[in-house]
Design a protein around this motif. Structure first.
Motif, mmCIF file in Angstrom:
data_model
loop_
_atom_site.group_PDB
_atom_site.id
_atom_site.type_symbol
_atom_site.label_atom_id
_atom_site.label_comp_id
_atom_site.label_asym_id
_atom_site.label_seq_id
_atom_site.Cartn_x
_atom_site.Cartn_y
_atom_site.Cartn_z
ATOM 1 N N ARG A 216 0.920 -1.071 -0.076
ATOM 2 C CA ARG A 216 -0.031 0.055 -0.132
ATOM 3 C C ARG A 216 0.811 1.417 0.000
ATOM 4 N NH1 ARG A 216 -3.227 0.387 5.271
ATOM 5 N NH2 ARG A 216 -3.739 -1.710 4.915
ATOM 6 N N GLY A 217 0.624 2.202 -0.926
ATOM 7 C CA GLY A 217 1.487 3.290 -0.825
ATOM 8 C C GLY A 217 2.978 2.987 -1.265
ATOM 9 N N THR A 218 3.856 3.839 -0.583
ATOM 10 C CA THR A 218 5.176 3.624 -0.587
ATOM 11 C C THR A 218 5.820 3.683 0.744
ATOM 12 O OG1 THR A 218 5.391 6.083 -0.858
ATOM 13 C CG2 THR A 218 5.192 5.193 -2.930
ATOM 14 N N PRO A 219 5.727 2.651 1.068
ATOM 15 C CA PRO A 219 6.066 2.385 2.865
ATOM 16 C C PRO A 219 7.734 2.874 3.071
ATOM 17 C CG PRO A 219 5.421 0.405 1.912
ATOM 18 C CD PRO A 219 5.117 1.376 0.770
ATOM 19 N N ASP A 220 8.549 2.192 2.114
ATOM 20 C CA ASP A 220 9.996 2.386 2.301
ATOM 21 C C ASP A 220 10.318 3.873 2.302
ATOM 22 O OD1 ASP A 220 11.085 -0.475 2.785
ATOM 23 O OD2 ASP A 220 9.674 -0.763 1.132
ATOM 24 N N GLU A 221 9.833 4.515 1.220
ATOM 25 C CA GLU A 221 10.111 5.894 1.178
ATOM 26 C C GLU A 221 9.546 6.725 2.218
ATOM 27 O OE1 GLU A 221 9.222 3.832 -1.058
ATOM 28 O OE2 GLU A 221 10.040 4.290 -3.055
ATOM 29 N N ALA A 222 8.360 6.442 2.664
ATOM 30 C CA ALA A 222 7.989 7.063 3.802
ATOM 31 C C ALA A 222 8.547 6.751 5.193
ATOM 32 C CB ALA A 222 6.243 6.615 3.824
ATOM 33 N N PHE A 223 9.013 5.842 5.372
ATOM 34 C CA PHE A 223 9.492 5.445 6.398
ATOM 35 C C PHE A 223 10.942 6.298 6.733
ATOM 36 C CE2 PHE A 223 12.670 3.068 9.030
ATOM 37 C CZ PHE A 223 12.027 2.971 10.291
ATOM 38 N N ALA A 224 11.488 6.236 5.353
ATOM 39 C CA ALA A 224 12.911 7.037 5.359
ATOM 40 C C ALA A 224 12.575 8.398 5.759
ATOM 41 C CB ALA A 224 13.565 6.913 4.143
ATOM 42 N N ALA A 225 11.566 8.846 5.269
ATOM 43 C CA ALA A 225 11.326 10.601 5.393
ATOM 44 C C ALA A 225 10.571 10.757 6.900
ATOM 45 C CB ALA A 225 10.403 10.947 4.208
ATOM 46 N N ALA A 226 10.226 9.742 7.512
ATOM 47 C CA ALA A 226 9.268 10.120 8.840
ATOM 48 C C ALA A 226 10.212 10.727 9.689
ATOM 49 C CB ALA A 226 9.114 8.714 9.337
ATOM 50 N N GLU A 227 9.085 11.793 10.575
ATOM 51 C CA GLU A 227 9.953 12.538 11.610
ATOM 52 C C GLU A 227 10.250 11.743 12.971
ATOM 53 O OE1 GLU A 227 7.685 16.877 10.377
ATOM 54 O OE2 GLU A 227 6.788 15.263 11.904
ATOM 55 N N VAL A 228 9.476 10.724 13.181
ATOM 56 C CA VAL A 228 9.364 9.889 14.436
ATOM 57 C C VAL A 228 9.859 8.425 13.626
ATOM 58 C CG1 VAL A 228 9.024 9.265 16.695
ATOM 59 C CG2 VAL A 228 8.658 11.693 15.558
ATOM 60 N N LYS A 229 10.397 7.660 14.445
ATOM 61 C CA LYS A 229 10.656 6.127 13.660
ATOM 62 C C LYS A 229 10.769 5.193 14.807
ATOM 63 C CE LYS A 229 13.285 7.612 9.903
ATOM 64 N NZ LYS A 229 14.274 7.585 8.703
ATOM 65 N N VAL A 230 10.361 3.972 14.601
ATOM 66 C CA VAL A 230 10.668 2.935 15.713
ATOM 67 C C VAL A 230 10.779 1.576 14.764
ATOM 68 C CG1 VAL A 230 9.528 1.170 17.092
ATOM 69 C CG2 VAL A 230 9.266 3.415 17.472
ATOM 70 N N GLU A 231 12.137 1.072 15.148
ATOM 71 C CA GLU A 231 12.406 -0.057 14.222
ATOM 72 C C GLU A 231 12.947 -1.166 15.319
ATOM 73 O OE1 GLU A 231 15.354 0.868 11.259
ATOM 74 O OE2 GLU A 231 15.764 -1.191 10.696
ATOM 75 N N ALA A 232 12.199 -2.342 15.331
ATOM 76 C CA ALA A 232 12.502 -3.203 16.302
ATOM 77 C C ALA A 232 12.480 -4.622 15.897
ATOM 78 C CB ALA A 232 11.797 -2.883 17.519
ATOM 79 N N GLU A 233 12.723 -5.519 16.541
ATOM 80 C CA GLU A 233 12.694 -6.973 16.579
ATOM 81 C C GLU A 233 12.030 -7.588 17.414
ATOM 82 O OE1 GLU A 233 15.838 -9.383 14.105
ATOM 83 O OE2 GLU A 233 15.712 -10.326 15.856
ATOM 84 N N TYR A 234 11.121 -8.372 17.239
ATOM 85 C CA TYR A 234 10.352 -9.181 18.178
ATOM 86 C C TYR A 234 10.300 -10.632 18.124
ATOM 87 C CZ TYR A 234 8.668 -4.452 18.582
ATOM 88 O OH TYR A 234 8.489 -2.997 19.040
ATOM 89 N N THR A 235 10.633 -11.299 19.266
ATOM 90 C CA THR A 235 10.661 -12.902 18.998
ATOM 91 C C THR A 235 9.883 -13.470 19.888
ATOM 92 O OG1 THR A 235 12.794 -12.918 20.399
ATOM 93 C CG2 THR A 235 13.041 -12.845 17.845
ATOM 94 N N ILE A 236 9.214 -14.803 19.311
ATOM 95 C CA ILE A 236 8.358 -15.433 20.221
ATOM 96 C C ILE A 236 8.775 -16.980 20.011
ATOM 97 C CG2 ILE A 236 5.833 -16.143 20.546
ATOM 98 C CD1 ILE A 236 4.849 -13.391 19.332
ATOM 99 N N PRO A 237 8.826 -17.667 21.139
ATOM 100 C CA PRO A 237 9.390 -18.917 20.993
ATOM 101 C C PRO A 237 8.156 -19.820 20.694
ATOM 102 C CG PRO A 237 8.882 -18.249 23.378
ATOM 103 C CD PRO A 237 8.504 -17.127 22.557
ATOM 104 N N ILE A 238 8.552 -21.276 20.367
ATOM 105 C CA ILE A 238 7.464 -22.146 20.450
ATOM 106 C C ILE A 238 6.801 -22.138 21.608
ATOM 107 C CG2 ILE A 238 7.249 -24.796 19.978
ATOM 108 C CD1 ILE A 238 9.424 -24.661 17.963
#
Ligand code: MOS
Length: 734
Positions: free
Chosen positions: A154-176
């Protein structure tokens, strides 16, 4: 709901049978001359069976037969699992020498008694050609491949993220995680000539019947599958497990009825599990908190032989209004048994990532997490562009926040205390599709003023016996105790498996419509009777109240149902009906349940133990048919969420690919002492589009937001963001 409100609501119709032991569970059924099967499971996770030496075992007293891949009869058509794609090869025990996972059944010993079978099984000697297993998702996360069809960007997410004023980037893990139901998987099978009767722990008797018909090459009509009570399943019995096929096979080979019950230790590999997942989230927003980009990438494990995929990323496409969204879902192979749907599959895992990330964004923006959600509230479904058939989520937020006292929250982490405990308040959102499947039911009104309702669904614990009885009682104008609902028998009118929180809406609609057909049939006959007070009265002007039928507004015309039947010389009136809901009209809308979860935790700073002291769960799920059952489901969601957030973890020794905590001592789930106050609020929705009953599924919904809500509360309490479940004390005492 408040305790006083609940006290006035009907309790489970099967409650007494359950607490007095009269409800019979699968392992308790028996046939004359019953033999017992005991499974021998592989001790390696990958390789082949070099040899199986059964000589010693066969000499033991009571042993009837030992089945291995060397002597097991081949199945007629071992492909029957229509839910899976072509490349997928479901596992069938004893068909080859190949070992696909540790704990795979490699032999079944059949003996006169359980003890004889178990002892002889211990003497079966299996040797292997062992290969090095790969069971750690971390080792294979880069070998993931796309599952299912790709979804549009939907739209242009990568460009929008690069240009965002505030960002969160994180990795979440769940075990079996494992379902760990109280009732073990079990089958009791009996052949009577060509006829087969099977008691099987399952969420779908029709599905098991069809599966056995295909695999043994016999007519469906010759098979009866029964599952009257299910002691918890949560998805673990949505697919037939090896015991089902093996018991039927063993019974045919030995010409005796055979029972196979998994032990608690064996159960860890009897069925699948919630797959291990790694999720990467990127969210971009402007300074006012308006989301402009969501990128959600997920990978979870599957087995070496089957492409099981669940939808972790769908929630990121639909929960918030955001113009630029990209989701990417992959699966990757491990030498474990195939995963399986487990309570709110996919969605609860995805919600942990998305709703944690949104919380992280709220702190970066210094905007209240509730306010942030309202800023990005999706008025229509952002994924399809369709309006929601109903969506009272805003009201869930409002009522939940008020009840919880959210306005008194201090925004800074570590700012609230209760003595030596750090106090944290967190929230999250849940959603679950309001699914619907065609279903059949039969309704019979009898001269004694009772009704029999029948449908081949199951009740795995949510209270389907009660909920469906209530629907019939209300429609027929009968007190609840005059209605009997029969389920769990493949000879009954067929219904979908109990999964995906579809049963009340689907089977309930069939029962309501069928009951109305019976009423109309009865009155059509009655109105033709000479001197009938109902002659010429349109059906709409007739009502069924208190076991009687009468013209609306004219109580003096009341005649009991028994009287109507006897005046017409009828012992009963019955109808069978299959629903054909208006899926065309539904398709113009997005249909889902929603909820908001407010969580208080208290964390002991020194030892890192988290207590979930208070939860307010506000739910919008259409019309609530069975308030006590619904309350219980929403509480159950909270309890499960506490387990998922704080405790549940299937531990694997990756050197040998074996599950190391296949028991309730090593696999932790919450107990009563772990549970604080849980309040439920139901925000009513009038929804005539979702289905004729207006009810949406709520069983799985109740879990969806809870793990994230707890993780968010823990951050608020401690300032420590745990992105790797479960949140055990070691992660808070660094
Ligand atoms: Mo559902 S995955 O059968 O709880």
């Amino acid at each position: 709901m408040m305790q006083d409100d609940l006290k006035r609501q009907p309790s489970r119709v099967d409650g007494r049978a359950k607490v007095t032991g009269k409800a019979t569970y699968i392992a308790e059924f028996r046939f004359p001359d019953l033999a017992y099967g005991y499974l021998v499971q592989s001790t390696i996770a990958r390789g082949t069976v070099r040899d199986i030496d059964t000589a010693e075992a066969e000499k033991q007293p009571g042993v009837v037969k030992i089945l291995t891949h060397k002597n097991a009869p081949k199945l007629a058509n071992p492909q029957a699992d229509e839910d899976f794609g072509e490349k997928s090869r479901p596992f069938f025990a004893l068909m080859t020498d190949r070992v696909l996972f540790s704990g795979q059944p490699v032999a079944v010993v059949i003996a006169d008694t359980f003890e004889q079978a178990r002892y002889a099984a211990s003497l079966v000697k299996v040797s292997y050609n062992e290969e090095k297993p790969s069971t750690d998702i971390r080792d294979v996360m880069d070998k993931g491949f796309a599952s299912g069809r790709p979804r549009p960007v939907r739209g242009t997410p990568d460009e929008a993220f690069a240009a965002a004023e505030v960002k969160v980037e994180a990795e979440y893990t769940i075990p079996i995680e494992h379902h760990n139901a109280m009732e073990p998987h079990a089958t009791v099978a009996n052949w009577d000539g060509e006829r087969l009767t099977v008691y099987d722990k399952t969420q779908g008797v029709t599905g098991v019947r069809n599966y056995l018909a295909t695999n043994f090459g016999i007519d469906r009509e010759k098979i009866t599958v029964l599952s009257p009570f299910v002691g918890g399943a949560f998805g673990a019995s949505l697919r037939p497990t090896p015991n089902t096929l093996l018991a039927v096979m063993a019974a045919r080979e030995t010409k005796r009825p055979v029972k196979i019950v998994y032990s608690r230790r064996q159960l860890a590999t009897a069925h699948g599990y919630r797959p291990a997942s790694i999720q990467k989230i990127k969210i971009g927003a402007d300074k006012a908190g308006k989301l402009n980009s969501i990128i959600h990438e997920a990978v979870h494990n599957t087995s070496s032989h089957e492409d099981f995929a669940e939808d972790l990323v769908g929630i990121s496409r639909t929960l918030y209004a955001c113009p630029n969204v990209r989701t990417d879902a992959k699966i990757t192979r491990t030498d474990l048994q195939t995963p399986l749907w487990m309570r709110a599959p996919g969605t609860v895992s995805g919600a942990f990532a998305l709703e944690s990330a949104l919380d992280e964004l709220a702190y970066k923006l210094k905007i209240d997490p509730l306010e942030l959600r309202l800023i990005n509230y999706a008025e229509t479904d952002p994924d399809s562009g369709r309006p929601f058939s109903s969506k009272e989520l805003r009201e869930c937020y409002r009522q939940g926040a008020e009840r919880f006292g959210w306005k008194d929250r201090k925004p800074e982490p570590r700012s609230m205390r209760d003595g030596r405990f750090m106090v944290g308040w967190g929230l999250a959102t849940g959603t679950w599709g309001a699914f619907l499947a065609p279903s059949s039911a039969r309704v019979t009104l009898k001269a004694d003023g009772t009704a029999l309702v029948e449908s081949g669904t199951t009740d795995i614990g949510p209270g389907t016996y009660t909920t469906i009885s209530l629907i019939a009682a209300r429609q027929l104008g009968l007190p609840l105790e005059k209605v009997t609902f029969k389920l769990g028998d493949s000879n009954l009118p067929s219904a979908p498996s109990q999964g995906g929180s579809i049963t009340t809406a689907s089977v309930g609609t069939a029962v309501q419509e069928c009951a109305q057909i019976v009423q109309k049939d009865l009155m059509a006959t009655e109105s033709k009777r000479e001197a009938s007070p109902f002659s010429g009265v349109p059906f709409e002007n007739i009502e069924f109240v208190d076991g009687a039928v009468r013209i609306k507004g004219r109580p003096e015309t009341a005649m009991t149902i028994g009287e109507v039947l006897s005046r017409n010389g009828l012992p009963e009136v019955t109808a069978t009906h299959t629903t054909r809901p208006d899926f065309g009209e539904r398709a113009k809308y997005a249909t889902a349940s929603h909820g908001a979860q407010f969580v208080e935790v208290k964390v002991d700073e020194e030892i890192g133990i988290v207590r979930v002291t208070r939860v307010v769960q506000a739910t919008a799920a259409g019309r609530i048919i069975n308030p006590k059952g619904a309350h219980s489901q929403e509480m159950g969601g909270v309890v499960w969420g506490i387990g998922m957030a704080l405790m549940e973890h299937t531990e694997i020794d990756h050197r040998i690919g074996r599950i190391m905590n296949p028991n309730l001592a090593g696999y932790h789930v919450p107990v009563n002492a772990d549970i604080g106050a849980i309040e439920t609020i139901f925000v009513p929705e009038e929804d005539t589009i979702v289905n004729p009953l207006g009810a949406k599924g709520l069983g799985e919904l109740g879990l969806v937001g809870i793990p994230a809500g707890i993780a968010n509360a823990v951050y608020h309490a401690t300032g420590i963001r745990v992105r790797d479940l479960p949140i055990t004390p070691d992660k808070l005492t660094r």
